[in-house]
Design an enzyme around this catalytic site. Structure first.
Site, PDB file in Angstrom:
ATOM      1  N   HIS A 196      37.066  36.130  41.276  1.00  9.47           N
ATOM      2  CA  HIS A 196      37.551  37.268  41.941  1.00  9.47           C
ATOM      3  C   HIS A 196      36.714  37.383  43.256  1.00  9.47           C
ATOM      4  CE1 HIS A 196      38.791  41.959  42.152  1.00  9.47           C
ATOM      5  NE2 HIS A 196      39.695  40.987  42.901  1.00  9.47           N
ATOM      6  N   HIS A 216      47.875  40.131  35.930  1.00 10.13           N
ATOM      7  CA  HIS A 216      46.916  40.299  37.089  1.00 10.13           C
ATOM      8  C   HIS A 216      45.405  39.892  37.073  1.00 10.13           C
ATOM      9  CE1 HIS A 216      44.212  42.821  40.043  1.00 10.13           C
ATOM     10  NE2 HIS A 216      45.171  42.315  40.836  1.00 10.13           N
TER      11      HIS A 216
END
Length: 586
Positions: free
Chosen positions: A170, A124
């Site tokens: 991110h 992830h």
């Protein structure tokens, strides 16, 4: 000899003594050496067959073992004798290289079933070096993950500041970006360093159509023939890992225009929702859960209004991009029953957060199992795990989840379980789901994770002893004033009925503790059970010190007396620390 300060005025000295062979080892040696002082290769072969369960071993295999032991212990003896003494025999059993508890590098499962039949080692936010908010983005953690056997890499792709190139980062955090091309090149270079089986790149796409076209070109130019491009627009069944050896697979949601064309009413929503949020919409309505939001739908959710200007050119530019998407991420509508509907003519991937999975498992456990027999389910950590911690993976695996996505830069007990699961099948990153999760009964019934089944197998374990800490740790690492007081915890992670943890008594002031304690573990679903082992140093006044751990798939344990190597907190194997244990199945 180890020295320890006592009241600062004087020192106590403790000699690190090597513990002798346990009684069981002595008895086995006497039995198979037929009372003699040396064991021949033929006698060793009989021991390996009858005690260690090595039914494929030959006399030549036993001779190789004897030669390896003599070579490491007696540099000259190997020229003069070809038999083992009791100490040689004990050395062999206590060698994690010669006598491991599982086959660490042997792929032995059927690899010709569809991808949905396997648990897949999944990362992830694979590009993050640390926490989820402010760490650097880099290709280094991607390389590390691939070298460990991870088969699913996740990349969040965003336009750069000038909107003419693609960065990986991110979104809406302080993480520093890394160029997409750098990540793709590193994936190409290291994808198959640990396993020949396919690598899936899940793209979380926040791009304009012309940048999507640029990504399509990057993917095609970087991977070339390595890229798996399906012949049809939508797969009816996933290919097998064997068919996809040395292939790169792209998985994301198709571009917005195509979802519009495929919708029943042809309408298009312009709302910009944070579909990548871990605040699941399903969690807000427990009585009537909806599924408009899922992790992978963030691929188009954050495109700004200016992108509407590209609508006219989207079909032309997005065509190549869409063609490269082999595993389509679904965008389900309606309640949970609709979300988990198995469609006869196509397969897809669905993403849920860890909280949503837990809620879905409460009332729709068998629907999850049925869905994952054909389709792929991906679970991702909740958004509040800012420190890159992880969740318990067993809930996902119990319900057939193929992609239990973990923050690979994190560590702790959850990660140890992940390492344990993917030590299976030679560490190739694909573990065949047990038959009980794939079987369908005459009335359509499937495995129910909530059902308490009868005991299928009993695992008996004996923890003999441990060694190696004096080589891997400083003499004062555990205690400034005396040798350590080690104890061993042994337990099972698996379905709720099987989960348990037991421990030995502490052995005081001893670098080579001898416990000689037995434990019994009845198992209802041994196929999903993981053996957890931890060693700690007892501290009466403070928190006990960590001294090593490992996690092993019960289904792969080799019977008999085995040397079990231990790892540190991060899962890196310690150089010398190991336990001598015995495994028996009843």
């Amino acid at each position: 000899m180890g020295s320890y300060r006592m009241c600062v005025c004087f020192t106590r000295k403790f000699r690190v003594t090597e513990a002798g062979p346990p009684e069981d080892v002595k008895e086995a040696f006497n039995k198979y050496a037929e009372g003699g002082t040396h064991m021949t290769a033929e006698q060793l072969r009989r021991f390996l067959l009858e005690v260690q369960g090595d039914d494929g071993g030959s006399i030549s295999d036993a001779e190789k073992v004897v030669d390896q032991v003599l070579k490491t212990r007696h540099h000259l003896a190997k020229f003069t004798r070809h038999t083992l003494t009791l100490d040689d025999f004990h050395h062999y059993l206590f060698s994690s290289d010669l006598n491991p508890p599982i086959n660490y590098d042997q792929v032995h499962q059927d690899m010709t079933a569809p991808l949905s039949h396997y648990f897949i080692y999944t990362g992830h936010n694979s590009y993050l070096t640390g926490n989820q908010l402010s760490s650097d983005c880099s290709d280094v953690p991607i390389i590390k993950a691939l070298k460990r056997g991870v088969r699913v890499v996740e990349l969040d792709i965003w336009p750069n500041s000038t909107k003419d190139d693609v960065h990986v980062l991110h979104g809406r955090t302080l993480t520093t970006p890394v160029e997409l091309m750098k990540c793709l090149k590193s994936i190409k270079e290291h994808a198959f360093s640990a396993s020949p089986y396919p690598v899936v790149i899940t793209l979380e796409d926040h791009l304009t159509p012309h940048l999507q076209a640029k990504v399509a070109k990057m993917l095609a130019e970087t991977f070339g023939d390595m890229l798996f491009v399906p012949q049809c627009e939508c797969l009816q069944e996933f290919p097998s890992p064997e068919e996809l050896k040395y292939k790169i697979i792209i998985s994301t949601k198709p571009p917005k225009e195509y979802l519009k064309a495929e919708s029943k009413d042809g309408t298009r929503s312009n709302s910009v929702k944070a579909r990548d949020s871990d605040d699941d919409e399903w969690g807000k309505e427990p009585q009537d859960l909806t599924a408009d939001q899922e992790d992978e739908t963030k691929s188009d959710s954050d495109i700004s209004d200016e992108n509407e200007a590209y609508d006219n050119e989207r079909p032309l530019e997005a065509a190549d991009y869409k063609r490269l998407i082999a595993i389509h991420a679904g965008k389900p509508k309606g309640g949970l029953k609709d979300v988990l509907k198995v469609e006869p003519d196509k397969v897809r991937r669905l993403s849920l957060s860890e909280q949503t999975l837990e809620k879905a498992a409460e009332s729709h456990g068998t629907d999850l199992v049925r869905f994952t027999q054909k389709n792929i389910l991906r679970i991702y950590p909740k958004g509040t795990r800012f420190t890159s911690s992880n969740y318990k993976p067993l809930v996902g695996w119990m319900h057939g989840t193929q992609m239990v996505a973990f923050n690979m830069q994190g560590y702790g007990r959850a990660m140890w379980l992940m390492h344990g699961m993917f030590r299976s099948n030679g560490g190739c990153g694909y573990v065949k789901k047990p038959d009980l999760q794939m079987n369908v009964g005459p009335d359509g019934q499937v495995f129910n994770p909530k059902e308490i089944l009868p005991v299928k197998k009993t695992l008996k374990i004996k923890v003999y002893m441990g060694d190696g800490w004096h080589l891997d740790f400083k003499q004062t690492h555990f205690d400034l004033y005396s040798p350590p007081d080690f104890y061993c915890k042994v337990g099972i992670a698996g379905v709720p009925a099987d989960q348990i943890m037991k421990k030995t008594k502490p052995k005081e002031d001893n670098w080579t503790p001898v416990w000689e304690q037995e434990f019994t573990f009845p198992l209802t679903v041994p196929e999903l059970a993981l053996l957890r082992i931890e060693v700690h140093e007892y501290d009466m006044s403070e928190k006990d010190d960590f001294a090593g751990q490992t996690c092993l798939p019960v289904s792969e344990l080799k019977p008999g007396i085995r040397a079990v190597p231990l790892s540190d907190r991060k899962g890196e194997m310690l150089n010398s620390v190991r336990l001598l244990m015995r495994f028996d199945f009843v």
